[in-house]
Design an enzyme around this catalytic site. Structure first.
Site, PDB file in Angstrom:
ATOM      1  N   SER A 260     151.260  38.327  84.069  1.00 13.74           N
ATOM      2  CA  SER A 260     151.187  37.980  82.652  1.00 13.74           C
ATOM      3  C   SER A 260     150.464  36.648  82.507  1.00 13.74           C
ATOM      4  O   SER A 260     150.924  35.624  83.009  1.00 13.74           O
ATOM      5  CB  SER A 260     152.589  37.882  82.049  1.00 13.74           C
ATOM      6  OG  SER A 260     152.532  37.564  80.676  1.00 13.74           O
ATOM      7  N   ALA A 261     149.296  36.670  81.846  1.00 16.76           N
ATOM      8  CA  ALA A 261     148.527  35.456  81.608  1.00 16.76           C
ATOM      9  C   ALA A 261     148.434  35.204  80.112  1.00 16.76           C
ATOM     10  O   ALA A 261     149.062  35.903  79.314  1.00 16.76           O
ATOM     11  CB  ALA A 261     147.144  35.584  82.234  1.00 16.76           C
ATOM     12  N   SER A 262     147.656  34.223  79.717  1.00 16.99           N
ATOM     13  CA  SER A 262     147.648  33.823  78.310  1.00 16.99           C
ATOM     14  C   SER A 262     147.011  34.864  77.403  1.00 16.99           C
ATOM     15  O   SER A 262     147.394  35.007  76.240  1.00 16.99           O
ATOM     16  CB  SER A 262     146.920  32.480  78.146  1.00 16.99           C
ATOM     17  OG  SER A 262     145.599  32.571  78.646  1.00 16.99           O
TER      18      SER A 262
ATOM     19  N   ALA B 262     146.296  38.372  78.413  1.00 20.09           N
ATOM     20  CA  ALA B 262     146.684  39.767  78.633  1.00 20.09           C
ATOM     21  C   ALA B 262     147.835  39.879  79.621  1.00 20.09           C
ATOM     22  O   ALA B 262     148.162  38.934  80.341  1.00 20.09           O
ATOM     23  CB  ALA B 262     145.487  40.570  79.141  1.00 20.09           C
ATOM     24  N   GLN B 263     148.428  41.073  79.630  1.00 13.43           N
ATOM     25  CA  GLN B 263     149.499  41.418  80.560  1.00 13.43           C
ATOM     26  C   GLN B 263     149.092  42.694  81.297  1.00 13.43           C
ATOM     27  O   GLN B 263     148.468  43.585  80.715  1.00 13.43           O
ATOM     28  CB  GLN B 263     150.793  41.634  79.793  1.00 13.43           C
ATOM     29  CG  GLN B 263     152.032  41.801  80.668  1.00 13.43           C
ATOM     30  CD  GLN B 263     153.296  41.462  79.907  1.00 13.43           C
ATOM     31  OE1 GLN B 263     153.510  40.311  79.537  1.00 13.43           O
ATOM     32  NE2 GLN B 263     154.143  42.446  79.665  1.00 13.43           N
ATOM     33  N   VAL B 264     149.461  42.795  82.585  1.00 14.27           N
ATOM     34  CA  VAL B 264     149.030  43.921  83.413  1.00 14.27           C
ATOM     35  C   VAL B 264     150.228  44.753  83.842  1.00 14.27           C
ATOM     36  O   VAL B 264     151.233  44.211  84.327  1.00 14.27           O
ATOM     37  CB  VAL B 264     148.256  43.425  84.655  1.00 14.27           C
ATOM     38  CG1 VAL B 264     147.846  44.602  85.538  1.00 14.27           C
ATOM     39  CG2 VAL B 264     147.028  42.623  84.235  1.00 14.27           C
TER      40      VAL B 264
ATOM     41  N   ASP C 183     135.615  33.646  88.835  1.00 16.19           N
ATOM     42  CA  ASP C 183     137.053  33.338  88.842  1.00 16.19           C
ATOM     43  C   ASP C 183     137.747  33.985  90.048  1.00 16.19           C
ATOM     44  O   ASP C 183     138.819  34.557  89.918  1.00 16.19           O
ATOM     45  CB  ASP C 183     137.677  33.833  87.541  1.00 16.19           C
ATOM     46  CG  ASP C 183     139.020  33.165  87.240  1.00 16.19           C
ATOM     47  OD1 ASP C 183     139.218  32.017  87.666  1.00 16.19           O
ATOM     48  OD2 ASP C 183     139.864  33.798  86.579  1.00 16.19           O
TER      49      ASP C 183
END
Length: 439
Positions: free
Chosen positions: A122-124, A126-128, A279
Site C-alpha cells: 500500500s503506497a500513497s 495505489a494499493q496492490v 524507480d
C-alpha cells in the site's frame, strides 16, 4: 449543468473544499510550532509534508531527487520520505473494481476466481492485491486510492497560493521559480495516476527486451481487457528480493552476475527503449524462482537523450579516474548550458578537484574507526552528486530534465551492489557495458 452531472459536481466541490480545510489545519499547526519558537527548517517541513499525505510525500521525494533545484539541507532531509501508507479497506477496493471492470454484463465473480482482501503493498497512490482469474492465471491488481487525482490537483493549486507564506516561514528555501517547479511536479505526479500510461511503459520495455533478445529479464504481462486508468491488472511474478543474497542463492549461483545482468539491461534501455525505469529500488526488483530478473512498477519513468547519457557516463568515469579536466568537459557536453563558450572549463575543473577533495576528506574523518556501512557509502555518493550539481550551477550549468531521475537510480544501484557485489565497480567491471549503440 445537467441533472445527472450535478451530484458529481457537488461531490467534487465538497472534496476540494475538504482537502483545502485539511491542508489549512496541518499548515496552521506547523505555523503554531514556529510561533512557539521551533526552528523553521527542513526537518519541520518534512514532518509537515508527511502529515499532509499523498501529494506532499511525492513532492518530498521530488525534492530529495532534484538537487539541481533545491538547497542541500532539504535534499538530505527528504531522503527518507517514505511512500508506504496505511492500507485502505477492501470494501473500497472492491467498489473501484466493480466500477471500473464490470461492463457488458460481466461481474467481478465472472472475471475472478478469487481476490485476496489483504493487500500485498500500500503506497500513497495505489494499493496492490493478489487475485486469480477464472482461467487460473495469477495476477496482481493495482488499484488507485480514493480521490487521488482530485487531491493532487487541489494540493498543487493551493501550493501556488501559499508560496509567499512558505518563503516567509522558510527563508532558506528559494521559491522564486516555484511555477515551473510545480508544473514539473504536476506532470510527473499526474502521470503516476494514469495506469493506462503505465501499462504502455511496460509494453515499451517488453518490446525493448524482445528487440535486444534479452531473456534474462522479464516484466509483468498486462491484462489489457482488465486495465483502466484506475486499475492495472498484471501477471503475478514470484521471487525474492535482490537485497537478500542468501535467498537469491536458491535460484542463482552468482548474485554478482545477476547484478551485472540487471545493470546491462537498464543501461541498454537508456539508449534503446522509449523510456527508462526510474524507480528500481528493492521493492521493484526481484530474482524470480526461474532465475530471471523481474522489473516491476513502471509508474515512474524517464527519458534522456543518448548524447546526454554518454556524457553523463563519461563524466562519472572521469570522476572515478580523478580526471577533473575530462569531468568538466563532459559536464559541458551533457547539454547543461546554453552558452558553452562562456564556461571556463579550466576553472570548472579546478573547482571540481577542490570539491571532490573536500568531500573525500570529510568522509574519511566521519568514517574513521567505524565498520563498513553500505548506507554511509551511498550517502557519500549522494554527497558527491549534490556537490557536482552545486559546483556546476556556479558556472552556469544546468542538468538535463531527467538527470535527477537517473542520478537517483544510480544511488539505488550503488546500494544493491554493496550487498550483492561489494567488489564490483560498475565503471570498470568487464561484465558491465555502460554504452549501447542504436545500431
Amino acid at each position: 449543468m445537467t441533472q445527472a452531472t450535478r451530484p458529481n459536481f457537488l461531490k467534487h466541490s465538497f472534496n476540494v473544499l475538504n482537502r483545502v480545510r485539511q491542508t489549512a489545519s496541518v499548515a496552521g499547526l506547523s505555523a503554531l510550532r514556529v510561533a512557539k519558537g521551533e526552528k523553521p527548517d527542513a526537518k519541520l517541513l518534512k514532518e509537515t509534508f508527511e502529515q499532509l499525505g499523498t501529494t506532499y510525500i511525492k513532492i518530498g521525494q521530488f525534492i530529495a531527487s532534484t538537487p539541481s533545484l533545491f538547497p542541500r539541507e532539504y535534499v538530505l532531509a527528504f531522503q527518507d520520505c517514505l511512500d508506504q501508507t496505511t492500507p485502505i479497506s477492501y470494501r473500497y477496493v472492491e467498489k473501484v473494481l466493480r466500477a471500473e471492470l464490470e461492463r457488458d454484463g460481466e461481474t467481478l465473480e465472472n472475471l475472478f476466481k478469487s481476490i485476496d482482501p489483504t493487500p500485498l503493498a500500500s503506497a500513497s497512490i495505489a494499493q496492490v492485491h493478489a487475485a486469480i482469474l477464472q482461467d487460473g492465471r495469477e495476477v496482481v491488481l493495482k488499484v488507485q486510492k480514493p480521490e487521488v487525482e482530485t487531491i493532487m490537483q487541489t494540493d498543487l493549486g493551493v501550493l501556488h497560493g501559499v508560496t509567499k507564506l512558505m518563503e516567509l516561514m522558510m527563508p532558506s528555501m528559494k521559491f522564486a521559480s516555484i511555477a515551473p517547479i510545480i508544473d514539473e511536479i504536476r506532470l510527473r505526479m499526474l502521470a503516476e495516476t494514469d495506469f493506462i500510461a503505465e501499462a504502455q511503459n511496460i509494453r515499451d520495455f517488453q518490446q525493448f527486451l524482445s528487440m535486444t533478445g534479452n531473456t534474462k529479464v522479464v516484466a509483468p504481462e498486462v491484462v489489457s481487457e482488465l486495465t483502466t486508468k484506475r486499475v492495472l491488472t498484471m501477471s503475478r511474478l514470484h521471487g525474492v528480493s535482490m537485497v537478500n543474497e542468501h535467498a537469491m542463492r536458491q535460484y542463482c549461483d552468482d548474485p554478482a552476475q545477476v547484478m551485472a545482468d540487471t545493470l546491462n539491461t537498464w543501461f541498454a534501455s537508456l539508449m534503446l527503449c522509449n523510456s527508462f525505469h526510474a524507480d528500481l529500488h528493492a521493492g521493484n526488483l526481484m530474482l524470480l524462482n526461474d532465475g530471471r530478473i523481474g522489473f516491476l512498477d513502471f509508474g515512474i519513468v524517464g527519458k534522456l537523450a543518448p548524447e546526454s547519457w554518454r556524457a553523463c557516463m563519461e563524466m562519472m568515469q572521469a570522476l572515478q579516474d580523478n580526471d577533473f579536466e575530462g569531468m568538466a568537459h563532459h559536464m559541458i557536453d551533457m547539454g547543461m548550458t546554453h552558452e558553452r563558450s562562456q564556461v571556463d572549463a579550466a576553472q570548472l575543473a579546478t573547482d571540481l578537484q577542490r570539491m571532490v577533495g573536500a568531500v573525500v576528506t570529510d568522509d574519511k574523518a566521519y568514517t574513521a574507526g567505524k565498520p563498513f556501512n553500505s548506507k554511509d557509502q551511498a550517502d557519500e555518493l549522494n554527497k558527491i552528486m549534490l556537490e557536482i550539481v552545486e559546483t556546476g550551477k556556479r558556472h552556469g550549468l544546468h542538468f538535463p530534465r531527467d538527470f535527477a531521475l537517473l542520478t537517483k537510480q544510480m544511488l539505488y544501484f550503488d546500494r544493491f551492489m554493496r550487498t550483492l557485489a561489494p567488489g564490483m565497480d560498475m565503471f570498470r567491471d568487464s561484465r558491465v557495458s555502460l554504452i549501447h549503440d542504436k545500431s
